[in-house]
Design an enzyme around this catalytic site. Structure first.
Site, PDB file in Angstrom:
ATOM      1  N   ALA A 166      49.643  44.770  39.006  1.00  0.00           N
ATOM      2  CA  ALA A 166      48.196  44.230  38.562  1.00  0.00           C
ATOM      3  C   ALA A 166      48.295  43.123  37.976  1.00  0.00           C
ATOM      4  O   ALA A 166      49.338  43.058  36.898  1.00  0.00           O
ATOM      5  CB  ALA A 166      47.241  45.419  38.325  1.00  0.00           C
ATOM      6  N   GLY A 167      47.380  41.952  38.005  1.00  0.00           N
ATOM      7  CA  GLY A 167      47.559  40.739  37.279  1.00  0.00           C
ATOM      8  C   GLY A 167      45.888  40.730  37.106  1.00  0.00           C
ATOM      9  O   GLY A 167      45.411  40.022  37.896  1.00  0.00           O
ATOM     10  N   HIS A 168      45.565  41.125  35.776  1.00  0.00           N
ATOM     11  CA  HIS A 168      44.020  40.734  35.776  1.00  0.00           C
ATOM     12  C   HIS A 168      43.804  39.718  34.827  1.00  0.00           C
ATOM     13  O   HIS A 168      44.037  39.633  33.539  1.00  0.00           O
ATOM     14  CB  HIS A 168      43.358  42.078  35.110  1.00  0.00           C
ATOM     15  N   ASP A 215      42.872  41.021  43.615  1.00  0.00           N
ATOM     16  CA  ASP A 215      42.447  39.713  42.795  1.00  0.00           C
ATOM     17  C   ASP A 215      40.960  39.267  43.033  1.00  0.00           C
ATOM     18  O   ASP A 215      40.817  38.160  43.188  1.00  0.00           O
ATOM     19  CB  ASP A 215      43.578  38.752  43.429  1.00  0.00           C
ATOM     20  N   LYS A 260      38.518  41.292  39.019  1.00  0.00           N
ATOM     21  CA  LYS A 260      38.024  42.655  38.458  1.00  0.00           C
ATOM     22  C   LYS A 260      38.277  42.297  36.804  1.00  0.00           C
ATOM     23  O   LYS A 260      37.416  42.942  35.924  1.00  0.00           O
ATOM     24  CB  LYS A 260      39.084  43.686  38.846  1.00  0.00           C
ATOM     25  N   GLY A 261      39.313  41.649  36.452  1.00  0.00           N
ATOM     26  CA  GLY A 261      39.488  41.411  35.030  1.00  0.00           C
ATOM     27  C   GLY A 261      38.461  40.745  34.239  1.00  0.00           C
ATOM     28  O   GLY A 261      37.910  41.300  33.318  1.00  0.00           O
ATOM     29  N   GLN A 264      44.237  46.640  42.080  1.00  0.00           N
ATOM     30  CA  GLN A 264      44.411  46.326  43.492  1.00  0.00           C
ATOM     31  C   GLN A 264      42.965  46.235  44.081  1.00  0.00           C
ATOM     32  O   GLN A 264      42.186  46.216  43.598  1.00  0.00           O
ATOM     33  CB  GLN A 264      45.357  47.217  44.060  1.00  0.00           C
ATOM     34  N   LYS A 285      33.479  34.095  42.461  1.00  0.00           N
ATOM     35  CA  LYS A 285      34.044  32.877  42.849  1.00  0.00           C
ATOM     36  C   LYS A 285      33.083  32.222  44.014  1.00  0.00           C
ATOM     37  O   LYS A 285      33.326  31.571  44.936  1.00  0.00           O
ATOM     38  CB  LYS A 285      35.591  33.180  43.635  1.00  0.00           C
ATOM     39  N   GLY A 301      52.949  34.890  41.073  1.00  0.00           N
ATOM     40  CA  GLY A 301      52.755  33.272  41.050  1.00  0.00           C
ATOM     41  C   GLY A 301      52.970  33.126  42.686  1.00  0.00           C
ATOM     42  O   GLY A 301      52.778  31.673  43.011  1.00  0.00           O
TER      43      GLY A 301
HETATM   44  P1  GDP Z   1      41.805  40.660  39.374  1.00  0.00           P
HETATM   45  O1  GDP Z   1      43.345  41.016  39.900  1.00  0.00           O
HETATM   46  O2  GDP Z   1      40.937  41.045  40.291  1.00  0.00           O
HETATM   47  O3  GDP Z   1      41.310  40.835  38.002  1.00  0.00           O
HETATM   48  O4  GDP Z   1      41.723  39.113  39.622  1.00  0.00           O
HETATM   49  P2  GDP Z   1      43.062  38.037  39.242  1.00  0.00           P
HETATM   50  O5  GDP Z   1      42.762  37.704  37.827  1.00  0.00           O
HETATM   51  O6  GDP Z   1      44.194  38.465  39.995  1.00  0.00           O
HETATM   52  O7  GDP Z   1      42.506  36.589  40.288  1.00  0.00           O
HETATM   53  C1  GDP Z   1      41.252  36.293  40.128  1.00  0.00           C
HETATM   54  C2  GDP Z   1      41.274  34.612  39.497  1.00  0.00           C
HETATM   55  O8  GDP Z   1      40.046  34.180  39.788  1.00  0.00           O
HETATM   56  C3  GDP Z   1      41.536  34.653  38.218  1.00  0.00           C
HETATM   57  O9  GDP Z   1      42.300  33.356  37.971  1.00  0.00           O
HETATM   58  C4  GDP Z   1      40.058  34.362  37.472  1.00  0.00           C
HETATM   59  O10 GDP Z   1      40.374  33.734  36.126  1.00  0.00           O
HETATM   60  C5  GDP Z   1      39.435  33.768  38.517  1.00  0.00           C
HETATM   61  N1  GDP Z   1      38.057  33.985  38.647  1.00  0.00           N
HETATM   62  C6  GDP Z   1      37.429  35.026  38.466  1.00  0.00           C
HETATM   63  N2  GDP Z   1      36.006  34.910  38.590  1.00  0.00           N
HETATM   64  C7  GDP Z   1      35.823  33.596  39.097  1.00  0.00           C
HETATM   65  C8  GDP Z   1      34.663  32.635  39.691  1.00  0.00           C
HETATM   66  O11 GDP Z   1      33.623  33.160  39.513  1.00  0.00           O
HETATM   67  N3  GDP Z   1      35.162  31.522  39.902  1.00  0.00           N
HETATM   68  C9  GDP Z   1      36.169  31.001  39.805  1.00  0.00           C
HETATM   69  N4  GDP Z   1      36.419  29.571  40.122  1.00  0.00           N
HETATM   70  N5  GDP Z   1      37.283  31.469  39.258  1.00  0.00           N
HETATM   71  C10 GDP Z   1      37.107  33.066  38.911  1.00  0.00           C
HETATM   72  P1  IMO Z   2      45.351  43.364  41.073  1.00  0.00           P
HETATM   73  O1  IMO Z   2      45.148  44.518  40.391  1.00  0.00           O
HETATM   74  C1  IMO Z   2      46.823  41.637  44.918  1.00  0.00           C
HETATM   75  C2  IMO Z   2      50.253  43.926  46.765  1.00  0.00           C
HETATM   76  C3  IMO Z   2      51.391  43.353  47.060  1.00  0.00           C
HETATM   77  C4  IMO Z   2      51.825  43.885  48.229  1.00  0.00           C
HETATM   78  C5  IMO Z   2      51.515  45.241  48.129  1.00  0.00           C
HETATM   79  C6  IMO Z   2      52.363  46.252  47.564  1.00  0.00           C
HETATM   80  O2  IMO Z   2      45.807  42.105  40.402  1.00  0.00           O
HETATM   81  O3  IMO Z   2      44.189  43.174  42.028  1.00  0.00           O
HETATM   82  P2  IMO Z   2      53.376  46.928  45.280  1.00  0.00           P
HETATM   83  O4  IMO Z   2      53.889  45.907  44.511  1.00  0.00           O
HETATM   84  O5  IMO Z   2      52.129  47.212  44.769  1.00  0.00           O
HETATM   85  O6  IMO Z   2      54.184  48.037  45.863  1.00  0.00           O
HETATM   86  O7  IMO Z   2      53.045  45.857  46.589  1.00  0.00           O
HETATM   87  O8  IMO Z   2      50.376  45.233  47.297  1.00  0.00           O
HETATM   88  N1  IMO Z   2      49.547  44.055  45.496  1.00  0.00           N
HETATM   89  C7  IMO Z   2      48.703  43.210  45.307  1.00  0.00           C
HETATM   90  N2  IMO Z   2      47.754  42.278  45.645  1.00  0.00           N
HETATM   91  N3  IMO Z   2      46.435  42.156  43.648  1.00  0.00           N
HETATM   92  C8  IMO Z   2      47.188  43.061  43.322  1.00  0.00           C
HETATM   93  O9  IMO Z   2      46.634  43.606  42.005  1.00  0.00           O
HETATM   94  C9  IMO Z   2      48.073  43.627  43.964  1.00  0.00           C
HETATM   95  N4  IMO Z   2      49.042  44.721  43.386  1.00  0.00           N
HETATM   96  C10 IMO Z   2      49.678  44.859  44.550  1.00  0.00           C
HETATM   97  O10 IMO Z   2      51.403  41.894  46.862  1.00  0.00           O
HETATM   98  O11 IMO Z   2      51.300  43.359  49.394  1.00  0.00           O
HETATM   99 MG    MG Z   3      45.061  40.409  40.197  1.00  0.00          MG
END
Ligand code: GDP
Ligand code: IMO
Ligand code: MG
Length: 431
Positions: free
Chosen positions: A40-42, A14, A17-18, A226, A333, A304
């Site tokens: 993953a949730g990007h 998190d 990366k997305g 991840q 961030k 969530g």
């Molecule tokens: P990922 O899994 O690495 O792609 O990251 P996620 O999407 O799960 O979580 C990153 C969160 O931070 C998302 O809600 C993005 O929209 C948000 N985000 C990314 N870059 C920034 C930033 O520079 N500032 C802020 N405030 N939010 C950001």
């Molecule tokens: P992105 O790509 C954050 C965490 C889970 C748990 C552990 C194992 O969005 O960064 P799993 O379901 O993979 O067997 O869970 O890994 N986890 C993540 N935490 N971002 C992710 O992906 C994750 N994918 C798995 O919360 O602790």
């Molecule tokens: Mg994510």
């Protein structure tokens, strides 16, 4: 000039990366996911519209880019089809020829999801905090050499045979060990055959496609999922995911050789978060942590769940730089820290009357580590509208420079907001 660039999470996932992949996709021709699955949730925000991608590379949001789901990914076909439908509905899935799926990518089956959930339940207080998406059990079958692959969807007899053998064992486990209902062969078979029809056009040998693309001088962007500290070998085992999340996997998980990778770039937040269980030395359990969570909107993009929040950990950063071989770091961030008086950076761990400078491999030791902090002054000014490093508040510049110095990796992009344009590009990894 770098042609093939790997982006990986440098912390516990998190990191943003997305968003980063969305920005860099502009300079790439092909974008490849090489491990993980829909755990993953990007998140990508384009002109106020939010997209959360679980399986399809974030590059899909730019016209004319080829997106690849590589052999190292585990694919839940239902989620994949949902994602395609979501993109179609939003007018973001321009052409079906823009998505290719490796015939060698393993499938997540209904029993994988069930086993993931019931095992967590049985672990009780020792749970891992998985996403419950069946990731672990699907990778288990891959390594146990009984997994069902995307290519098997195209061969009905093979699918039927493998499913039958697997169900013998899975149903036995579910019924006798976990006291759960069994799965009916017919139901799963029919369901997966219906997926097969829809997914078949995308399934191909993506290793050959990538090889040809590289030979043709195309630029490839590898999108990690991840983060390094969730890597099954190098992360905080057993509180990890079930794939290799470090940069080396970009080669294995996409079927290209490591010599084809020109640059490896990590993504790290200006602080740290973690979702799920496991050690987290710089975690802020009180009000400060809650403030970071609210300010940063730190709630899981997949489940969530509220993310645990804490300060930047340079010990973990140095470790991540080493195991990934980072050529550069992208810091995201930064804006979330805008209102703070003081900002802490962890520069060592106090453990057993010693100061550790190396990230310990034993989770029990890590759990007992107390962070040693360096304190920096905050900048107390908004940064989201800044587009040049020299325009950042002086204390923000100092903070970034100090992180660079500690982790011994250049920070090449600073993200200051969730939107596509809210970023300071210091050095474009493709140039
Ligand atoms: P990922 O899994 O690495 O792609 O990251 P996620 O999407 O799960 O979580 C990153 C969160 O931070 C998302 O809600 C993005 O929209 C948000 N985000 C990314 N870059 C920034 C930033 O520079 N500032 C802020 N405030 N939010 C950001
Ligand atoms: P992105 O790509 C954050 C965490 C889970 C748990 C552990 C194992 O969005 O960064 P799993 O379901 O993979 O067997 O869970 O890994 N986890 C993540 N935490 N971002 C992710 O992906 C994750 N994918 C798995 O919360 O602790
Ligand atoms: Mg994510």
């Amino acid at each position: 000039m770098a042609k093939n660039v790997v982006i990986v999470g440098a912390q516990w996932g998190d990191e943003g990366k997305g968003k980063v992949v969305d920005i860099l996709s502009e300079y790439a021709d092909v974008i490849v996911r090489f491990q993980g699955g829909n755990n993953a949730g990007h998140t990508v925000i384009v002109e106020q519209e939010k997209f959360i991608l679980h399986l399809i590379p974030s590059g899909i949001l730019r016209k004319g880019k080829k997106c690849i789901i590589g052999n190292g990914v585990v694919v839940d076909p239902a989620i994949l089809l949902e994602e395609i439908d979501m993109l179609l509905a939003k007018g973001q899935f321009q052409d079906s020829s823009n998505l290719l799926i490796s015939e060698d990518a393993h499938l997540i089956m209904p029993y994988h999801k069930k086993l993931d959930v019931v095992r967590e339940r049985v672990r009780g207080q020792y749970k891992i905090g998985t996403t419950g998406r069946g990731i672990g059990p699907a990778y288990e079958d891959k390594v146990a050499r009984c997994g069902i692959r995307c290519g098997d969807l195209l061969r009905e007899e093979v699918l039927r045979g493998k499913l039958k053998t697997n169900l013998l064992e899975k149903n036995h486990l579910l019924q006798n060990i976990y006291h759960e209902d069994c799965f009916a062969m017919h139901d799963i078979y029919e369901q997966y055959i219906s997926y097969a029809e829809k997914i078949a056009p995308y399934i191909t040998n993506t290793s050959i496609y990538l090889d040809e693309a590289i030979k043709a001088g195309k630029r490839i962007l590898f999108e990690g999922a991840q983060g390094a500290l969730l890597d099954v070998d190098h992360g905080t085992y057993p509180f990890v995911t079930s794939s290799n999340t470090v940069a080396g996997e970009a080669a294995t998980g996409s079927g290209i050789g490591p010599t084809k990778i020109d640059k490896v770039v990590g993504v790290s937040k200006a602080y740290t978060t973690r979702v799920g269980e496991g050690p987290f030395p710089t975690e802020l359990k009180g009000e400060e942590g809650m403030r970071l969570r609210e300010q940063g909107g730190e709630y899981g993009a997949t489940t969530g769940r509220p993310r645990r929040c804490g300060w930047f950990d340079a010990v973990a950063g140095i470790y991540s730089a080493r195991i990934n071989g980072l050529d550069g770091m992208i810091l995201t961030k930064l804006d979330v820290l805008d209102n703070l008086d003081k900002i802490m950076i962890c520069i060592g761990y106090r453990y057993d009357n010693n100061i550790l400078k190396d990230f310990p491999s034993d989770s029990d030791i890590l759990n007992k580590c107390e962070p040693v902090y360096e304190i920096m002054d905050g900048w107390k000014e908004p940064t989201s509208n800044v587009t040049k490093f020299s325009r950042l508040p002086k204390n923000a510049q100092k903070y970034i420079k100090r992180l660079e110095e500690l982790i011994e990796v250049s920070i090449i992009i600073v993200s200051v907001g969730a939107g596509r344009k809210e970023a300071i590009m210091i050095e474009n990894p493709f140039q």
